[in-house]
Design an enzyme around this catalytic site. Structure first.
Site, short mmCIF file in Angstrom:
data_model
loop_
_atom_site.label_atom_id
_atom_site.label_comp_id
_atom_site.label_asym_id
_atom_site.label_seq_id
_atom_site.Cartn_x
_atom_site.Cartn_y
_atom_site.Cartn_z
N LYS A 1 0.80 -1.23 0.00
CA LYS A 1 0.00 0.00 0.00
C LYS A 1 0.83 1.29 0.00
O LYS A 1 0.46 2.25 -0.65
CB LYS A 1 -0.99 0.00 1.18
CG LYS A 1 -2.12 -1.02 0.98
CD LYS A 1 -3.12 -0.98 2.13
CE LYS A 1 -4.14 -2.09 1.96
NZ LYS A 1 -5.22 -2.02 2.95
N ASP B 1 -10.40 2.14 1.95
CA ASP B 1 -10.51 1.51 3.27
C ASP B 1 -11.20 2.46 4.27
O ASP B 1 -12.00 2.02 5.09
CB ASP B 1 -9.13 1.14 3.82
CG ASP B 1 -8.50 -0.03 3.07
OD1 ASP B 1 -9.25 -0.88 2.56
OD2 ASP B 1 -7.25 -0.08 3.01
#
Ligand code: ATR
Length: 335
Positions: free
Chosen positions: A73, A114
């Site tokens: 990420k 997210d």
């Protein structure tokens, strides 16, 4: 419709290392089929160190986009042409969108679904974060997204508890300072004392509207005491995750306050030991699969540009993830 792969099939997927246990292919392919899209979602193992090359390759190959998972990420950021504010703030990208610019060159945008996945799932479960007091356990990448989302949603107070207290201090400092720069929201108060214990702040001295962040080392005592006056407890650690399913951050024998909502980001198993204890004490529980499904639905919404019914796609993805997980358990039992 004919769901065969052909010359017009569009590709999306997920990169990670390792990636073979990802539930995302099952979730996304179920949604793509239900939406009647001739698209496929594939899991792609990408070694650390080859992330930027891989991402540029996917863009050049005409992929519509991809998800990015552990440990990549942060590592995809150098490959981006543009990054969304929340992804930039967190230093973590979980969704890439590939397009072409006016000259036909690949253009790579990085997002983080997210955060909206977590906050959206809380609200979908009937918990409005604004003005509430929250305890967050953990200070890793997942905790960063959760704390950032909660600050943005206007919580009154966040207590971060972590085994390594220095990491909690860094998280609170990074997010509240950056957040304050952007929205004048969030504040950490610290003791000038250089002693490591000085980061253990007394809650009563730290409530600074509109949001205050307090941090403690994670112990049975700090957890039970912080939870006593909280509305929401969020576990962002991996404690309780398969295969160590007996792990639990909450101390055995201590009742979980009934008025608490307990959210566990772990989704394998669906009911962790923490959630079981909370349910048995009469507290509300929310498992981690809703957030997983919602971040997926939000990513698909970015790729398809179709104004998807995110609620319906989230529900569909959640069902697909559960049946994939159940069949994986069946395979283990068979094997
Ligand atoms: P993620 O990106 O999923 O958040 P991470 O960045 O590795 O993963 O963070 C894992 C979190 O779980 C951390 O808060 C970690 O605590 P430390 O910072 O002290 O390492 C926490 N964690 C992992 N195992 C734990 C355990 N057995 N007890 C308590 N906390 C644990």
């Amino acid at each position: 419709m004919d769901f065969a792969i052909n010359g017009r099939t569009q590709l999306i997927g997920v990169i990670g290392w390792p990636i073979e246990h990802s539930l995302s292919p099952a979730m996304h392919n179920a949604a793509l089929e239900a939406l009647g899209l001739n698209w496929r979602y594939v899991a792609m193992p990408v070694r650390p160190g080859e992330v930027v090359t891989a991402v540029r390759g996917l863009a050049a190959l005409g992929f519509r986009g991809c998800n990015v998972t552990v440990p990549h990420k942060p590592a995809v950021i150098p490959a981006l042409d543009v990054i969304s504010p929340e992804a930039e703030m967190l230093g973590a990208v979980n969704t890439l969108v590939f397009t072409r610019d006016g000259a036909g060159a690949p253009h790579i945008a990085g997002h983080n679904t997210d955060v909206a996945g977590f906050i959206g799932d809380l609200r979908a479960n009937g918990f409005e974060p604004e003005g509430r007091r929250v305890v967050v356990i953990g200070a890793g990448g997942a905790a960063r997204g959760v704390v950032y989302g909660l600050l943005g949603a206007g919580v009154a107070q966040i207590t971060v508890l972590n085994r390594t207290v220095e990491r909690a201090r860094q998280l609170v400092e990074d997010l509240t300072q950056k957040d304050r720069k952007q929205e004048a929201r969030g504040k950490i108060e610290e003791d000038d004392n250089e002693d490591p214990a000085s980061c253990v702040l007394h809650p009563a001295s730290c409530i600074v509207p509109p949001a205050s962040c307090i941090l403690y080392p994670l112990t049975d005592e700090t957890l039970v005491e912080s939870a006593r006056t909280a509305d929401l407890l969020v576990n962002t650690t991996t404690v309780g995750m398969w295969p160590k399913v007996e792990g639990c951050v909450w101390p055995e024998g201590a009742p979980v306050p009934e008025i608490l909502t307990v959210y566990d980001l772990v989704y394998n198993p669906l009911e962790t030991r923490l959630l079981r204890l909370a349910r048995q004490s009469g507290a509300r529980t929310i498992d981690g699969l809703g957030m997983l499904a919602r971040q997926g639905a939000l990513a698909l919404d970015l790729w398809t540009e179709q104004a998807l019914d995110v609620e319906a796609v989230t529900a569909l993805m959640r069902r697909a993830a559960i049946s994939r997980q159940l069949s994986a358990v069946g395979q283990k039992a068979d094997g």
